[in-house]
Each structure stands twice: as structure tokens, then as C-alpha cells.
Scaffold this motif. Sequence first.
Motif, short mmCIF file in Angstrom:
data_model
loop_
_atom_site.label_atom_id
_atom_site.label_comp_id
_atom_site.label_asym_id
_atom_site.label_seq_id
_atom_site.Cartn_x
_atom_site.Cartn_y
_atom_site.Cartn_z
N ASN A 37 0.81 -1.22 0.00
CA ASN A 37 0.00 0.00 0.00
C ASN A 37 0.85 1.27 0.00
N ILE A 38 2.02 1.22 -0.63
CA ILE A 38 2.91 2.37 -0.63
C ILE A 38 2.40 3.48 -1.54
N MET A 39 1.78 3.13 -2.66
CA MET A 39 1.26 4.17 -3.56
C MET A 39 0.10 4.92 -2.90
N THR A 40 -0.72 4.19 -2.17
CA THR A 40 -1.82 4.83 -1.45
C THR A 40 -1.29 5.77 -0.38
N LEU A 41 -0.25 5.35 0.34
CA LEU A 41 0.36 6.23 1.34
C LEU A 41 0.93 7.48 0.67
N CYS A 42 1.64 7.30 -0.44
CA CYS A 42 2.18 8.46 -1.17
C CYS A 42 1.05 9.41 -1.57
N GLU A 43 -0.05 8.84 -2.05
CA GLU A 43 -1.17 9.67 -2.48
C GLU A 43 -1.76 10.46 -1.31
N ASN A 44 -1.91 9.81 -0.16
CA ASN A 44 -2.47 10.48 1.01
C ASN A 44 -1.56 11.60 1.51
N ILE A 45 -0.24 11.33 1.50
CA ILE A 45 0.72 12.35 1.90
C ILE A 45 0.67 13.52 0.92
N GLY A 46 0.68 13.21 -0.36
CA GLY A 46 0.68 14.25 -1.37
C GLY A 46 -0.56 15.10 -1.34
N GLN A 47 -1.70 14.47 -1.12
CA GLN A 47 -2.96 15.22 -1.04
C GLN A 47 -2.91 16.21 0.12
N LEU A 48 -2.38 15.78 1.26
CA LEU A 48 -2.28 16.67 2.41
C LEU A 48 -1.36 17.85 2.10
N ILE A 49 -0.20 17.57 1.53
CA ILE A 49 0.75 18.64 1.23
C ILE A 49 0.18 19.59 0.18
N ASN A 50 -0.41 19.05 -0.86
CA ASN A 50 -0.94 19.89 -1.93
C ASN A 50 -2.14 20.73 -1.49
N ARG A 51 -2.73 20.39 -0.36
CA ARG A 51 -3.85 21.16 0.19
C ARG A 51 -3.46 21.86 1.49
N ALA A 52 -2.16 22.04 1.70
CA ALA A 52 -1.69 22.62 2.96
C ALA A 52 -2.26 24.01 3.21
N ASN A 53 -2.50 24.76 2.13
CA ASN A 53 -3.01 26.12 2.30
C ASN A 53 -4.47 26.16 2.73
N GLU A 54 -5.12 25.00 2.76
CA GLU A 54 -6.51 24.95 3.21
C GLU A 54 -6.64 24.81 4.73
N PHE A 55 -5.51 24.53 5.40
CA PHE A 55 -5.52 24.45 6.85
C PHE A 55 -5.49 25.86 7.44
N SER A 56 -5.82 25.97 8.72
CA SER A 56 -5.84 27.29 9.35
C SER A 56 -4.45 27.91 9.41
N SER A 57 -3.42 27.06 9.40
CA SER A 57 -2.03 27.54 9.38
C SER A 57 -1.14 26.44 8.84
N LEU A 58 0.06 26.81 8.40
CA LEU A 58 1.02 25.80 7.95
C LEU A 58 1.50 24.95 9.12
N ASP A 59 1.51 25.51 10.32
CA ASP A 59 1.88 24.71 11.49
C ASP A 59 0.88 23.58 11.70
N GLU A 60 -0.40 23.87 11.50
CA GLU A 60 -1.41 22.81 11.62
C GLU A 60 -1.21 21.77 10.54
N ALA A 61 -0.95 22.22 9.31
CA ALA A 61 -0.73 21.27 8.21
C ALA A 61 0.50 20.41 8.48
N LEU A 62 1.56 21.03 9.00
CA LEU A 62 2.77 20.26 9.32
C LEU A 62 2.47 19.23 10.40
N GLY A 63 1.71 19.62 11.41
CA GLY A 63 1.34 18.66 12.45
C GLY A 63 0.57 17.48 11.91
N LYS A 64 -0.36 17.73 10.97
CA LYS A 64 -1.13 16.64 10.35
C LYS A 64 -0.23 15.75 9.50
#
Length: 374
Positions: A204-231
Motif C-alpha cells: 500500500n505504498i502508492m496509497t500512502l504516497c497519495e495520502n501524503i501528497g494530497q495533504l501537502i498539496n492542500r496545505a493552504n486549506e488548513f488554518s495555518s502551515l503549522d497545523e498542516a505540518l502537524g497533520k
Amino acid sequence: MRKLGVNEIQNIATGAALLGAGGGGNPFIGKMMAITAVKKLGPVTLLDPQEVPDEAVCVSSSQIGAPAVSMEKFPNGNELQDAFMTMEQNMGKKIFATFPIEAGGINSMIPIIVAAQNSLPLVDVDGMGRAFPELQMSTFVLAGHPVTPIVMGDERGNTALINTIDARWAEKIARAITVEMGATAMMTSDTLTGIELRRDGVINIMTLCENIGQLINRANEFSSLDEALGKLLELTHGFRMLTAKIIDIRHTTKDGFNFGTVTLSGLDNDEGKNGTVEFQNENIIFKVNGAVLATAPDLITLVDTDTLTPITNEDLHYGKRVHVLGLPCNAKWRTPAGIASVGPRYFKYDVDYVPLEKRLQQTKEPLTGGAANV
């Protein structure tokens, strides 16, 4: 079973660049090639390893060589097909599916291209759970599988078929051919059955990569980059080890590898701390003020402080502001055989491997949740 289209590829490329630990090839080049392939030939089917028949024949598709060279020596795509078809002809049987040998910027994209070109499925598994610089550094080799037969191809149309007595000889001979092919080449290798992929791979490595990438590519949707980094650190079970500015880079290409040292000067709460990252394609050891905080096989990866975008070593430059993250490796690498194969002593550092989280617990400053301040 599901389909991978443009959006999925964009996220996988970003996530794989993070797990590539500085190596694994440039994600932009691979992403553009994979997107072009699926736009022309249609989406690729991603199979869960459980969906692969026990005796089905699967092969990995990858690039070998110095990642920095691929910034100037682009593959044309034909060498992928040349290597794949030569492998199938050599085996005398049909290949059921392909898979990535590692998680890395370009090496998670190449199997998508090969799958699209040959109307084959892609299996959600790899042999590392990250990227490593040498062919014998895979969980499949740890389980006793040979890397060979290998077929290598270059942009000129040359192909080379390699059979060796063991995986270390496969690395030596393939690396020498890579140098002659211009320091990078395309490769088909690691012939495995469905049951072997499930038992010995990182699933399930490709799925993990996809989940990580989706989070990073949507980092600006979090209340702050610190919150995105924590997630992000929660998702990867990782730690922030240093926030810093790059103040020096020493980099060389030798024997088909990129070698280098990155020097960092701490910022914000880390002001006054000095860090170094040393790499051989991938980041191998990280120190702060001379103390070792992380080593291979755990992942040491740099992300941009403004976007959380992973930074591969060929894209490092003076003045770049980064978070240095540490991510625990797959459990298969924490065995005695795994540590002997990819631990710091293999890379000639006089340092014993200590799991990342234990090293960080031994530091003077306490950890603060997932986003550790060390």
C-alpha cells in the motif's frame, strides 16, 4: 482496484518525493511523463496486492543512476518500453503487472508510465517504503530474492541483459553500465509473484504516497502551515528536527551516484543550532551541533517552510528555508539484516543505528507531540 488519473498522479508524485528522503529522482519530470501517458492512453489500474493472483508474474520498472543528471538528460520514454519488452521476451511469458521498486519522485512515476504503455495494472507495493541508492537495498533481497534478471535501456536504444550470482554483483555491474549509458538509465528488474509481493514487499505504498501528497498539496486549506505540518507528521509518524536556512551545499556526481553535504543554520526557535545532512542520492545522516539525530534506514527529508513541498537533493539551493523531518522506516529495515544492509555503518559512518524516536528522546529538549522540536 481503482484508477489512477491526473489528480492521483499529482498527489502520488508529491508524497513519493517526501518518502524519497532527498533522492528517488526528480518528481516534476516523472510526473509530467506519467500525466502525458495517462492522458494519451487512459487511466492506470492500481491493484491492492491481495488482488494479484498468487503465481502472477510481476516486474519493477525504475530509473537507476544519479538523480541530478536527469535534470539535464531527460528520458524519451522509449527506453522504458525497450527494457520492458526485452524482459518479457527473455522470460518467455507474459508479465501480469508492474510495481515501483522504491518510493521516490521519478521512481514512483515510471511504473505508471510502463503500465499505461502496456495496458497493465500497477500493484500497490514496493521494496523499500522509501528510496535507497543501491539495487540490493530492498526488502525483497532481504527475503532472499535475486534482483536479476535485469534489463537496462538508454535513450539511444541500447539494452543490456544482466544475470548475476547475487544482488551485490547486480549492483556493481548495473552501476558500471549506468555510467557508460550517461549516469542514468531505465531498468526492468525484480521478477516476483503475487504471493512474494504480498509477503516480502512494503504494501500500500502508492496509497500512502497519495495520502501524503494530497495533504501537502492542500496545505493552504488548513488554518495555518503549522497545523498542516502537524497533520503531516501525524500521518507519517514523523518529527520536525530542525527549521533552518541552507547556507552551504557541496555536491558531486561520482560512479553513478550523487554525493553531498548540506549545511544548515537554525531559524526561529532553532536559532543558534547548526545542522548538516550528508547524502548518497538519499539523505543518510543528520547532525545538529555535531550530535547525530537521525540515520538511515530512517528517513531524513527536507520540506519548504512556506509550502511543505518536499525538496529533492538536486533542487537544493543556498538560502532555501526548510524543515528537516525525520520519519521512521518500515519495520523490515529495523531487523539485524536490514540494519546491516542500509544502516549507517554500511555507508561508512562510525555510528550505530538507533531508531529515530529513541535518538530524539535522548535529546535535552522534550518532544512536543508529533511535530517535535528538538
